[in-house]
Design an enzyme around this catalytic site. Sequence first.
Site, mmCIF file in Angstrom:
data_model
loop_
_atom_site.group_PDB
_atom_site.id
_atom_site.type_symbol
_atom_site.label_atom_id
_atom_site.label_comp_id
_atom_site.label_asym_id
_atom_site.label_seq_id
_atom_site.Cartn_x
_atom_site.Cartn_y
_atom_site.Cartn_z
ATOM 1 N N HIS A 188 0.816 -1.219 0.000
ATOM 2 C CA HIS A 188 0.000 0.000 0.000
ATOM 3 C C HIS A 188 0.846 1.264 0.000
ATOM 4 O O HIS A 188 0.340 2.335 -0.321
ATOM 5 C CB HIS A 188 -0.996 -0.025 1.164
ATOM 6 C CG HIS A 188 -2.180 -0.865 0.838
ATOM 7 N ND1 HIS A 188 -2.249 -2.190 1.170
ATOM 8 C CD2 HIS A 188 -3.300 -0.587 0.130
ATOM 9 C CE1 HIS A 188 -3.385 -2.681 0.710
ATOM 10 N NE2 HIS A 188 -4.037 -1.738 0.069
ATOM 11 N N ARG A 295 -10.527 4.842 -0.249
ATOM 12 C CA ARG A 295 -9.970 3.906 0.746
ATOM 13 C C ARG A 295 -10.053 4.587 2.112
ATOM 14 O O ARG A 295 -9.086 5.183 2.592
ATOM 15 C CB ARG A 295 -8.510 3.583 0.408
ATOM 16 C CG ARG A 295 -8.319 2.658 -0.792
ATOM 17 C CD ARG A 295 -6.839 2.377 -0.992
ATOM 18 N NE ARG A 295 -6.577 1.215 -1.813
ATOM 19 C CZ ARG A 295 -6.274 1.256 -3.114
ATOM 20 N NH1 ARG A 295 -6.202 2.410 -3.735
ATOM 21 N NH2 ARG A 295 -6.030 0.140 -3.786
ATOM 22 N N ARG A 332 -15.555 3.103 0.512
ATOM 23 C CA ARG A 332 -15.369 1.743 1.017
ATOM 24 C C ARG A 332 -15.158 1.833 2.516
ATOM 25 O O ARG A 332 -14.332 2.637 2.968
ATOM 26 C CB ARG A 332 -14.141 1.110 0.349
ATOM 27 C CG ARG A 332 -13.853 -0.273 0.884
ATOM 28 C CD ARG A 332 -12.712 -0.918 0.166
ATOM 29 N NE ARG A 332 -11.424 -0.393 0.599
ATOM 30 C CZ ARG A 332 -10.268 -0.812 0.108
ATOM 31 N NH1 ARG A 332 -10.234 -1.734 -0.849
ATOM 32 N NH2 ARG A 332 -9.131 -0.314 0.536
ATOM 33 N N ASN A 454 -5.735 -6.358 -6.480
ATOM 34 C CA ASN A 454 -4.517 -6.465 -5.667
ATOM 35 C C ASN A 454 -4.629 -7.644 -4.705
ATOM 36 O O ASN A 454 -3.755 -8.502 -4.640
ATOM 37 C CB ASN A 454 -4.276 -5.176 -4.874
ATOM 38 C CG ASN A 454 -4.236 -3.960 -5.758
ATOM 39 O OD1 ASN A 454 -3.998 -4.071 -6.954
ATOM 40 N ND2 ASN A 454 -4.482 -2.797 -5.193
ATOM 41 N N ASP A 455 -5.740 -7.661 -3.965
ATOM 42 C CA ASP A 455 -5.914 -8.781 -3.032
ATOM 43 C C ASP A 455 -6.289 -10.051 -3.770
ATOM 44 O O ASP A 455 -5.841 -11.138 -3.399
ATOM 45 C CB ASP A 455 -6.976 -8.432 -1.981
ATOM 46 C CG ASP A 455 -6.348 -7.691 -0.833
ATOM 47 O OD1 ASP A 455 -5.397 -8.220 -0.243
ATOM 48 O OD2 ASP A 455 -6.776 -6.557 -0.554
ATOM 49 N N ARG A 465 1.361 -10.164 -1.008
ATOM 50 C CA ARG A 465 1.753 -9.063 -1.902
ATOM 51 C C ARG A 465 2.857 -8.193 -1.330
ATOM 52 O O ARG A 465 3.464 -7.391 -2.047
ATOM 53 C CB ARG A 465 0.524 -8.229 -2.270
ATOM 54 C CG ARG A 465 -0.056 -7.380 -1.171
ATOM 55 C CD ARG A 465 -1.473 -6.947 -1.492
ATOM 56 N NE ARG A 465 -1.623 -5.532 -1.740
ATOM 57 C CZ ARG A 465 -2.783 -4.893 -1.790
ATOM 58 N NH1 ARG A 465 -3.914 -5.544 -1.670
ATOM 59 N NH2 ARG A 465 -2.845 -3.609 -2.018
ATOM 60 N N CYS A 502 -11.169 -1.829 -9.345
ATOM 61 C CA CYS A 502 -10.514 -0.692 -8.695
ATOM 62 C C CYS A 502 -9.114 -1.054 -8.192
ATOM 63 O O CYS A 502 -8.418 -0.215 -7.634
ATOM 64 C CB CYS A 502 -11.370 -0.139 -7.564
ATOM 65 S SG CYS A 502 -11.640 -1.326 -6.244
#
Length: 541
Positions: A188, A295, A332, A454-455, A465, A502
Amino acid sequence: MITLTGKKISEGIAIGKISFYKRDTKEIRRIYVKDVEKEVMRFQKARMRAIQDLKDLYDSATQEVGEANATIFEMQQMILEDQDFISQVTAIIVEQKLNAEYALKNVAENYITYAIKNDKSYVQGHEADVKDVVTRVLRILSRAWKDRMLMDEPFVLAAGELYPSEAVQLDKTKVLGFVTRYGTINSHTAVLARTKGIPAVIGLGESLKKEYEGKTIIIDGFDGKVYIEPDYTTITKMKQRQDENHTQVVNLERLKGKENITQSGQKIDVYANIGTREDIENVLRCDAGGIGLFRSEFLYMENGNKLPTEEQQFQTYKLAAEAMGTKKLVIRTADLGGDKTAECLDLGVEANPAIGYRGIRVSLDKEEIFKTQLRAVLRASAYGNVLLMFPMITSLDEVVRAKRILERVKKELKDEKIPFNEEIFVGVMIETPAAVMISGELAREVDFFSIGTNDLSQLTLGMDRTNARLEKWYDPHHPALLKMIRIITNNVHLEGKKIGICGDLAADLELTEQFIQMGIDELSVAPNQVLALRKKIREIQ
Ligand code: PEP
Ligand code: MG
């Protein structure tokens, strides 16, 4: 000139002087400050904050260990409220034009002797407490990134590793770019660098030496190169690259106001991802169709040791909602955990945080914190086109439970006669293989979807990651992942719902055509990737 090679995580050229991130409060430098008033303010703010923390500590300690044992915190407060102590620190800042940390450390060293001489008997025998209280203020000062950045000249930040909770606080107007010894492309910290548009190269290893402090550095975020004390030819070349980039950016500006449409007339929505209120302006500047991912956990990560209040969150969401007008704002709910740690919420230490206590799991477990956030989001929904999204979903039950809590919060607001959008759209992130497999069922329960590639990549590949050793195997174009995106899209469309991406893959221009062919409805990317993506879409046949 020294040339270093690392991993590029955010494009752009940065030229400036290196300043190493000081996380360690023992490393106190003597820094000459230009604006002494601002520095005194910085000291006073940290002092007040420490006093408040000590008051809170006193209250909780009184309950837990009794008043007699809690008095220590009262005594520490007295030191910070002592006018002699305050004026001695202030005098060093003002008269010697030195930084608050240095002034504080200096006064602390002589304070015991001074206090005893001047009848301040309460500190006698309390050397450790004086040290403790000063460390508390120093820690606040070193955390007060924003304040520090207010007084510093723009610089290039260097660090062993920069954590997301630190990266979130970087002020783009002061941090020209950053370089680190360690770190991973999919962390991140990298996401934040791109969201903020800060050029960065990471993973330089031990060749990034402390002795470079204060030296001129160039970061080439396009090629993953770093130049220390660059020679004339390199400076010229890099300045030229910077100009070329600027020209490209200006050329892309011509696409503002244009549609995201292929040559054959297929349309796709392009939105922007943000994390803090500072990013809102960039969304307007890049002409995104809205905010596809806020986020919100970053609000928790930049808030020090206090949870962001309902009012604080509401003001930020409202600002974003109003800035977007009729355009979408997808908030989110907090996706804390994994590499997104926040000082204000102790999630404990885990062996496998990537598959640990995170996202919706934390929210459902800590209902009061979740409800506070839902109240703030709902209240903001009265000011724009706000949508609510839940992260890290793995089961229908989680969605049902989250929606049940939402209904309770709606009722509360209604009873209190607080306006909100009663029909607010609720969506979920598809970022676990479990969610992919049940996307059809989920589509009957929620209004919209966004794929968190990403996840979804790390969980599908079974590779953390944030583990640098795995990067060589980490294939973001893995056929399994693309197949999954196709499956989700079909399942969701069968229920007549919309699906977006996203995660970082949304900005991967090599995949844009495939995504359009699959029927993805929207892509949400970092603000400064919006126009490049629009260009790519418009070139597709
Ligand atoms: C994702 O997982 O792709 C995503 C968008 O969420 P985050 O990167 O914040 O985990
Ligand atoms: Mg995610």
